[in-house]
Each structure stands twice: as structure tokens, then as C-alpha cells.
Write an enzyme that holds these catalytic residues in place. Structure first.
Site, PDB file in Angstrom:
ATOM      1  N   SER A 429      10.268  -3.288   1.533  1.00  0.00           N
ATOM      2  CA  SER A 429      10.243  -3.880   2.765  1.00  0.00           C
ATOM      3  C   SER A 429      10.729  -5.355   2.984  1.00  0.00           C
ATOM      4  CB  SER A 429       8.836  -3.907   3.207  1.00  0.00           C
ATOM      5  OG  SER A 429       8.341  -2.655   3.034  1.00  0.00           O
ATOM      6  N   CYS A 601       0.623  -1.762   5.938  1.00  0.00           N
ATOM      7  CA  CYS A 601       1.771  -1.829   4.900  1.00  0.00           C
ATOM      8  C   CYS A 601       1.186  -1.729   3.901  1.00  0.00           C
ATOM      9  CB  CYS A 601       2.761  -2.759   5.164  1.00  0.00           C
ATOM     10  SG  CYS A 601       3.921  -2.746   3.828  1.00  0.00           S
ATOM     11  N   ASP A 646       4.113   1.197   7.427  1.00  0.00           N
ATOM     12  CA  ASP A 646       5.111   1.167   6.433  1.00  0.00           C
ATOM     13  C   ASP A 646       4.621   1.395   5.185  1.00  0.00           C
ATOM     14  OD1 ASP A 646       7.400   0.319   4.819  1.00  0.00           O
ATOM     15  OD2 ASP A 646       7.483  -1.492   5.470  1.00  0.00           O
ATOM     16  N   TRP A 648       3.899   3.519   1.270  1.00  0.00           N
ATOM     17  CA  TRP A 648       4.692   4.423   0.245  1.00  0.00           C
ATOM     18  C   TRP A 648       3.521   5.062  -0.636  1.00  0.00           C
ATOM     19  CZ3 TRP A 648       5.468  -1.011   0.637  1.00  0.00           C
ATOM     20  CH2 TRP A 648       4.599  -1.923  -0.181  1.00  0.00           C
TER      21      TRP A 648
HETATM   22  P1  NAP Z   1      -2.524  -3.812  -6.201  1.00  0.00           P
HETATM   23  O1  NAP Z   1      -2.362  -5.251  -6.394  1.00  0.00           O
HETATM   24  O2  NAP Z   1      -2.862  -2.903  -7.092  1.00  0.00           O
HETATM   25  O3  NAP Z   1      -3.725  -3.667  -4.939  1.00  0.00           O
HETATM   26  C1  NAP Z   1      -3.938  -4.716  -3.920  1.00  0.00           C
HETATM   27  C2  NAP Z   1      -5.424  -4.598  -3.666  1.00  0.00           C
HETATM   28  O4  NAP Z   1      -5.639  -3.288  -2.815  1.00  0.00           O
HETATM   29  C3  NAP Z   1      -6.203  -4.903  -4.719  1.00  0.00           C
HETATM   30  O5  NAP Z   1      -7.314  -5.853  -4.379  1.00  0.00           O
HETATM   31  C4  NAP Z   1      -6.918  -3.491  -4.760  1.00  0.00           C
HETATM   32  O6  NAP Z   1      -8.351  -3.581  -5.349  1.00  0.00           O
HETATM   33  C5  NAP Z   1      -7.091  -3.200  -3.429  1.00  0.00           C
HETATM   34  N1  NAP Z   1      -7.156  -1.537  -3.181  1.00  0.00           N
HETATM   35  C6  NAP Z   1      -7.174  -0.652  -3.805  1.00  0.00           C
HETATM   36  N2  NAP Z   1      -7.561   0.368  -3.334  1.00  0.00           N
HETATM   37  C7  NAP Z   1      -7.703   0.266  -1.996  1.00  0.00           C
HETATM   38  C8  NAP Z   1      -7.906   1.003  -1.024  1.00  0.00           C
HETATM   39  N3  NAP Z   1      -8.175   2.447  -1.035  1.00  0.00           N
HETATM   40  N4  NAP Z   1      -8.254   0.261   0.153  1.00  0.00           N
HETATM   41  C9  NAP Z   1      -7.985  -0.888   0.512  1.00  0.00           C
HETATM   42  N5  NAP Z   1      -7.680  -1.633  -0.489  1.00  0.00           N
HETATM   43  C10 NAP Z   1      -7.532  -1.353  -1.945  1.00  0.00           C
HETATM   44  O7  NAP Z   1      -1.529  -3.611  -5.126  1.00  0.00           O
HETATM   45  P2  NAP Z   1       0.131  -3.492  -5.416  1.00  0.00           P
HETATM   46  O8  NAP Z   1       0.250  -3.675  -6.915  1.00  0.00           O
HETATM   47  O9  NAP Z   1       0.937  -4.155  -4.514  1.00  0.00           O
HETATM   48  O10 NAP Z   1       0.400  -1.621  -5.254  1.00  0.00           O
HETATM   49  C11 NAP Z   1      -0.292  -1.307  -3.946  1.00  0.00           C
HETATM   50  C12 NAP Z   1      -0.158   0.222  -4.245  1.00  0.00           C
HETATM   51  O11 NAP Z   1       1.243   0.566  -3.827  1.00  0.00           O
HETATM   52  C13 NAP Z   1      -0.332   0.825  -5.507  1.00  0.00           C
HETATM   53  O12 NAP Z   1      -0.912   1.955  -5.535  1.00  0.00           O
HETATM   54  C14 NAP Z   1       0.934   0.827  -6.184  1.00  0.00           C
HETATM   55  O13 NAP Z   1       1.040   1.984  -7.020  1.00  0.00           O
HETATM   56  C15 NAP Z   1       1.757   1.480  -4.990  1.00  0.00           C
HETATM   57  N6  NAP Z   1       3.272   0.818  -4.910  1.00  0.00           N
HETATM   58  C16 NAP Z   1       3.972   1.693  -4.706  1.00  0.00           C
HETATM   59  C17 NAP Z   1       5.379   1.330  -4.932  1.00  0.00           C
HETATM   60  C18 NAP Z   1       6.395   2.408  -4.665  1.00  0.00           C
HETATM   61  O14 NAP Z   1       7.431   1.919  -4.616  1.00  0.00           O
HETATM   62  N7  NAP Z   1       6.072   3.760  -4.660  1.00  0.00           N
HETATM   63  C19 NAP Z   1       5.671  -0.063  -5.115  1.00  0.00           C
HETATM   64  C20 NAP Z   1       4.605  -0.854  -5.177  1.00  0.00           C
HETATM   65  C21 NAP Z   1       3.631  -0.432  -5.112  1.00  0.00           C
HETATM   66  P3  NAP Z   1      -8.619  -2.940  -6.610  1.00  0.00           P
HETATM   67  O15 NAP Z   1      -7.203  -2.693  -7.550  1.00  0.00           O
HETATM   68  O16 NAP Z   1      -9.482  -3.900  -7.283  1.00  0.00           O
HETATM   69  O17 NAP Z   1      -9.353  -1.490  -6.669  1.00  0.00           O
END
Ligand code: NAP
Length: 649
Positions: A429, A601, A646, A648
């Protein structure tokens, strides 16, 4: 006199030159673009000896892969199959398929984004919607590829199946619905196993017992080739990376210099990064909310290790040529090329191989036990499924790990290259607004890296490759092949409408663009409505992404409210949805009375679903709606474009 005469009536007057140039221009235009406006093949020129055509609506390559597998299977039943891209056919001639005796069209249709068809199936989808053609006599079957975590599960597959039947087509077998949230390949195999017996019954044919692991491409080694004719990673035109010509798209990506690459998090053992791609002089346009697609390159160390393990000189120039000369797809990837380029740019070597790859490779395992295990894993037996699940999926073995752990397995590298799926572009994005940054596109991403069950380090291809693209000390900038993909994720048409943005973690990305754009609108003197952000991260001192920028936007009043859920700074987790619930009265007023637009998002599996539930609860608790009414209420908001996601998984 003569001179005068000649001056008066020159051989070519300016009008003549103008007309001549116009005609020449039109001819050149026609010559250049005729291929794009005409389908490459229509059903009149459809290879006559083919009776099973498997069309695919594919965005990430999986539907195309499944289509190839079905087309290959057809041989086992004495039928002739081919996979086909609907974009390359005049689908309005579909009714003519019945002219081919005992023919059938199979559709492997992926659903993309918010229930949309894939780019290559869009035209076919539009045709289905508008046509009243009679498809009587056209036999068909549909397998849909979707993901249950998304609202419109398998919408395209369901629509194709329903619509073809409405138009009079004969459904040979029931619609299959694959779910990528559990095990898409397992769903496909289960469907396929019932599909072929149904086809046999329908056409009165029988399995011939012929093996479907026959080769589709033959190897041609170029011992004496001019290296200028060899592809080095281009997606379409040879040398397109040396002489870049707009317009830039998936077949012709722009090599954007990386002008900024900085770490965003202050602590923790992850690496979150902000990257800026320079698009100056590229004529690339984008809007806040669009996606940037990036073509990554596989880890050079892994590529070399595959070559060493198979004892191959990776710099050999080769082509893989389709044995079926009538097939549209001449090569599995741009050829001629070298094995090194194929393994680096064109093939997915990092993911867990699918079952058909194991099945086809099993013949090259000289140890009977290893061969038996590979065949077992590829089979549909409960024992085989369990082994594949634990040994490949749970243990996250990619092709190199498989080759390392099965020492007797020695496939010819060209067969391996034929079987591996294509390396796909990665979509991010866009984290900037073109109003503020017309010459650059920003990305916010987290580097994926962890240790698997077998003790190997799994490294995400694109994020690790991007991480290393730093501007060198002498100012040299690395480049990234990229193009822009338009999205529906847009700020409200009227800036005065309030916006509520929810984006924890890297889900903040498109909102950096949105906030920049709201700031720009304000500067233009527009009446800009409330701009509210809900962001979440683990610790305030660790991964509060864009802290400085966000606090500054709040200070100057562009962000009217900045809500942050630091999930791990206290004993009990606090997430964005908890903060939404806290502000429920204000939110309900903005949504129900002030026409606010909601944007979500980030993670689809848990976060987006939990946020959705929080909104239902707000509508019930503050708006007094029943649960059914609340669900209906937000469904309507989605249809009106006032609740956009948006996400994933
Ligand atoms: P992150 O840093 O892992 O998480 C951001 C925040 O969201 C943290 O404070 C986390 O808390 C919280 N969180 C966890 N579960 C939640 C829920 N059910 N509702 C609301 N908030 C919640 O974030 P990130 O590294 O940016 O990744 C976000 C997600 O997207 C992950 O699952 C990652 O695997 C996925 N992702 C996928 C892609 C792709 O292309 N497929 C790319 C990037 C990220 P805690 O961790 O303390 O529980």
C-alpha cells in the site's frame, strides 16, 4: 524564374507534409497497437485437436498453476487440454466452443480484493455481466479460489458458475470453492478427484492410465548464443531494463531508484522500514490508496546452493520450449535465459512446493524410501496428507531444504525449472500522497525473518531484498522494478467528510498518504473534515511508526485525533478496537449523522474482523440497532464506499 516557380509550387507543400505525417502516424500507431486491441486468438482459430480448455483468472499465479494441472490431467482421460488466459481470447465467442466435439471449458477463477475478478479476467467478467448470448451446448465447470477471511468469499467463482448456467451452459460438475485460509491445494485436489470421474461419465470416456507427469517443455541449450539476446530478468521486452520506455506496467516495470531507505523502529528485534522510490521522469501517476507492485529477486546464496546441489553450471544459456507448438504459451518464463536468471528472477524457490511438484520430482529419487515418501505426500491418502502437512507445510521446507533433506533426489534442473511456480510481484500500500510527493512513492514494510521448525532461517524474499537496497556512501542508488496498481481505496470525494482511519502496525501505510493529502487540501484552503487515526503498536519506545510526523500532524491540526493502542506497555493488551469502543458515542455520531468514511488497513485474519465486530457493537450499544440491523448497516456502508478495507492475510 525557375527558382521562383519552384518556390511557388514546392514538391511537397506544408499541407501535404501534414497529411503524409498524419497517415504515417496512424499507420505506425495501428502497427504498434494492433496486437493489444485484437485478441491473439479467437475460437475460430482455436487448436482444433483440443477439447478441454482451462481458463484462468489469476492474480498471483495460483489459478494459472491449477489450470495447467487440469490441462495436463486431461491427457490421462484421452482428452487434449490446454490452459488459457481469458485476456488473450475473444470470450464473446465462447458459444462457438460447442462446435468442437466433446469439448468443455473449465474455469479456475480467483477472487481478488473486495470480491473483484483478477485483472486478466476483468474483461470476461464484464462480458458475462452484459451478454445475453446463448451458451446452450457449451459444457463447463468452475473451480473458485478465495479466502474465507475476506467478506466476499469466492465471489468471482460463484458468479462465473451461476452466470454460465443462466446463459444456458451445461454444468458438467459442481462448483468447487477453494479456501486459502485453510488449505487451498487440498480443496483443489479434493475437487479434482471428483471432477474427473464426473467428466468421464459425462463424455463416456475412461482413464487411459497414462501418467500425467509428462513434460510440457523441452530443454534447448544455447552453446553459442549472443548474450545480447538472453533475458536477464526482464518481464516482457528484451533489454527493457536498458532502454526504458513508458508506459510502465506489469510487463514493462520501471526501474525506480531507491532514494531513501531508513529503519522506522527504535527498538525490538524486528526491522520496519520506510522506503522511497524515485519515479521522476517515469510518467507514472498514482493516487493515495493505490498499491505499488515490486518485482523482487531471490537470495543469490540460495540460488547458488541449488546449482551446487544439482551440480549444474547456472550460467548456461537455455530455453524451455513448449512441446505443444500450437499452445499460446511458448515458454514458462522469458527465454532464452540462464538457469541463474530463471532461479533469481522468474521462479519461486522460497515457498513450500505444492504436491504436484513432489509427485513429478519423485521419479528422480534413487532411494526407494525417499521416492515412496514423496509419492505418499503427493497422494490424497490421509497418511500422505498428514506427512505433507508436517514435513513440508509445518516445517516450511522450500525446494532447497527438500533437496538437502532428500540426498538421493537428483532432478534435472530444467525439469525443476518447469515445475516451480513463477515468482510474483509483491504489492505494498503506497504510503504517500502524489499531491505532496508527485515524484516519489513511499513504502512502509516489515522485514519477514524467523527460524523454522527445521532450524533454518526463513527470509521473506521481497522485504529482505528491499532492506539491502540502501543508498551507498558514494551516492549510488539501487533500483527496483515496479509499477502502480490502481485501487478503490480512496479518500472521500468531498474533503469536508470526516474520515476514521484504523491501521495498526504496517497498516499505517496508506494513511500516511491520506493524512498528507488532507494536509495538502487544507493548505489549498479547502474545508477539511475531521481526520481521525487509530494506530496500534507493541511499545511506545519501540515501534511507534512515524511518531514524529504523526505528532506534528496532530499539533498543526491536520490530524484532529490521534489514538494509539500500545499493546504491550501494560499487563493487559490494548488494541485499536478497545479504543474505538471507548470513543463509541463520538464515532457513532460521525458515522450516523456526519457521513464519515471508515478505512481499515492491516491484518485481515484477526484485526480487521475484530474491528468490524467493534463497529457492530457500537451500532448496537449507541445506535440501538439489533445485531442483524448492525450487520446490515455496515454492509450498506461498504456498498456506498463508506467502509473500505485494504487488508492482507
Ligand atoms: P504488528 O507490529 O505485528 O502488530 C501491530 C499491532 O497490532 C500490535 O500492537 C499488535 O499487538 C496488534 N494486534 C495484534 N492482534 C490484533 C488484533 N486482533 N486486533 C488489533 N490489533 C492487534 O503488525 P505488522 O508487523 O505490521 O503486521 C500486521 C499483520 O499483518 C501481521 O499479522 C503480519 O503477519 C501481517 N502482514 C502481512 C503482510 C503480507 O504481505 N501478507 C505484510 C506485513 C504484515 P500484539 O502483537 O502485542 O498482540
Amino acid at each position: 524564374r525557375r527558382q521562383l516557380h519552384e518556390k511557388k509550387r514546392p514538391l511537397l507543400g506544408s499541407l501535404d507534409i501534414f497529411i503524409f505525417s498524419l497517415i504515417a502516424g496512424l499507420l505506425i500507431y495501428w502497427f504498434l497497437f494492433r496486437k493489444k486491441t485484437e485478441p491473439v486468438l479467437d475460437f475460430k482459430t482455436f487448436p482444433a485437436n483440443r477439447n478441454v480448455v482451462v481458463f484462468y483468472g489469476s492474480q498471483t499465479g495460483t489459478a494459472e498453476e491449477f489450470a495447467n494441472r487440469l490441462a495436463k490431467d486431461a491427457h490421462r482421460y484421452g482428452m487434449k487440454g490446454m490452459a488459457a488466459d481469458p485476456e488473450e481470447y475473444d470470450m464473446s465467442e465462447l458459444s462457438r466452443l460447442k462446435e468442437i466435439p466433446n469439448s468443455m471449458a473449465v474455469f479456475c477463477m480467483a477472487t481478488y480484493g473486495e470480491g473483484d475478478p483478477t485483472d486478466n479476467a476483468q474483461e470476461f467478467y464484464d462480458w458475462m455481466q452484459g451478454t445475453d448470448d446463448d451458451l446452450e451446448g457449451v459444457n463447463f465447470a468452475v473451480f473458485g479460489l478465495g479466502n474465507k477471511t475476506y467478506e466476499h468469499f469466492n465471489a468471482t467463482g460463484k458468479y462465473t458458475d451461476k452466470r454460465l448456467a443462466e446463459l444456458g451452459g451445461k454444468r458438467v460438475f459442481d462448483l468447487g470453492l477453494g479456501d486459502d485460509d485453510s488449505n487451498l491445494e487440498e480443496d483443489f485436489i479434493s475437487w479434482k478427484e471428483q471432477f474427473w470421474p464426473a467428466v468421464c461419465e459425462f463424455f463416456g470416456v475412461e482413464a487411459t492410465g497414462e501418467d500425467s507427469s509428462i513434460r510440457q517443455f523441452e530443454l534447448v541449450v544455447h552453446n553459442d548464443i549472443n548474450m545480447n539476446q538472453v533475458y536477464t530478468g526482464e518481464m516482457g521486452r528484451l533489454k527493457s531494463f536498458q532502454t526504458q520506455k513508458p508506459p510502465f506496467d506489469s510487463k514493462n516495470p520501471f526501474l525506480a531508484p531507491v532514494s531513501v531507505n531508513r529503519k522506522l523502529n527504535k527498538g525490538g528485534n524486528r526491522h520496519l522500514m520506510h522506503i522511497e522510490l524515485d519515479i521522476m521522469d517515469s510518467k507514472i501517476r498514482y493516487d493515495a490508496g493505490d498499491h505499488v507492485a515490486v518485482y523482487p529477486i531471490n537470495d543469490a546464496v540460495v540460488v547458488s546452493r541449488i546449482g551446487e546441489r544439482l551440480g549444474v553450471d547456472l550460467d548456461t544459456a537455455i530455453s524451455l520450449k513448449n512441446l505443444d507448438e500450437e499452445c499460446n504459451k511458448k515458454h514458462p518464463f522469458p527465454c532464452p535465459t540462464t538457469y541463474r536468471t530463471a532461479l533469481s528472477h522468474y521462479l519461486d524457490i522460497n515457498n513450500k512446493p505444492r504436491k504436484n511438484v513432489l509427485y513429478d520430482l519423485a521419479q528422480y529419487a534413487s532411494d526407494p524410501q525417499e521416492q515412496e515418501n514423496m509419492r505418499k505426500m503427493a497422494s490424497a491418502s490421509p497418511e500422505g496428507k498428514a506427512l505433507y502437512q508436517s514435513w513440508v507445510l509445518d516445517s516450511e521446507r522450500n525446494i532447497l531444504a527438500i533437496l538437502e533433506d532428500l540426498p538421493s533426489l537428483n532432478p534435472p534442473i530444467d525439469h525443476l525449472c518447469e515445475l516451480l511456480p513463477r515468482l510474483q510481484a509483491r504489492y505494498y500500500s503506497i504510503a504517500s500522497s502524489s499531491k505532496v510527493h508527485p515524484n516519489s512513492i513511499h513504502i512502509c514494510a516489515v522485514v519477514i525473518e524467523y527460524t523454522t521448525e527445521t532450524g533454518r532461517v526463513y527470509k521473506g524474499v521481497a522485504t529482505n531484498w528491499l532492506k539491502n537496497k540502501e543508498v551507498t556512501e558514494n551516492g549510488h542508488k539501487h533500483t527496483v522494478p515496479m509499477y502502480v496498481r490502481r485501487s478503490q481505496f480512496r479518500l472521500p470525494f468531498k474533503p469536508s467528510n470526516p474520515v476514521i482511519m484504523i491501521g495498526p502496525g504496517t497498516g499505517i501505510a496508506p494513511f500516511m498518504g491520506f493524512i498528507q493529502e488532507r494536509a495538502w487540501q487544507k493548505e489549498q484552503g479547502k474545508d477539511v473534515g475531521e481526520t481521525i487515526l487509530y494506530f496500534g503498536c507493541r511499545h511506545k519506545n519501540e515501534d511507534f511508526l512515524y511518531q514524529q510526523e504523526l505528532e506534528e500532524f496532530e499539533r498543526v491540526g491536520v490530524l484532529t485525533q490521534l489514538n494509539i493502542a500500545f499493546s504491550r506497555d501494560q499487563e493487559r493488551k490494548i488494541y485499536v478496537q478497545h479504543l474505538l469502543k471507548k470513543n463509541k458515542e463520538q464515532l457513532w455520531k460521525l458515522i450516523h449523522s456526519n457521513n464519515a468514511h471508515i478505512y481499515v488497513c492491516g491484518d485481515a485474519r484477526n484485526m480487521a474482523r475484530d474491528v468490524h465486530t467493534a463497529f457492530y457493537e457500537i451500532a448496537e450499544e449507541v445506535g440501538g440497532l439489533t445485531h442483524t440491523q448492525a450487520v446490515d448497516y455496515f454492509k450498506k456502508l461498504m456498498t456506498k464506499g463508506r467502509y473500505s478495507q485494504d487488508v492482507w492475510s
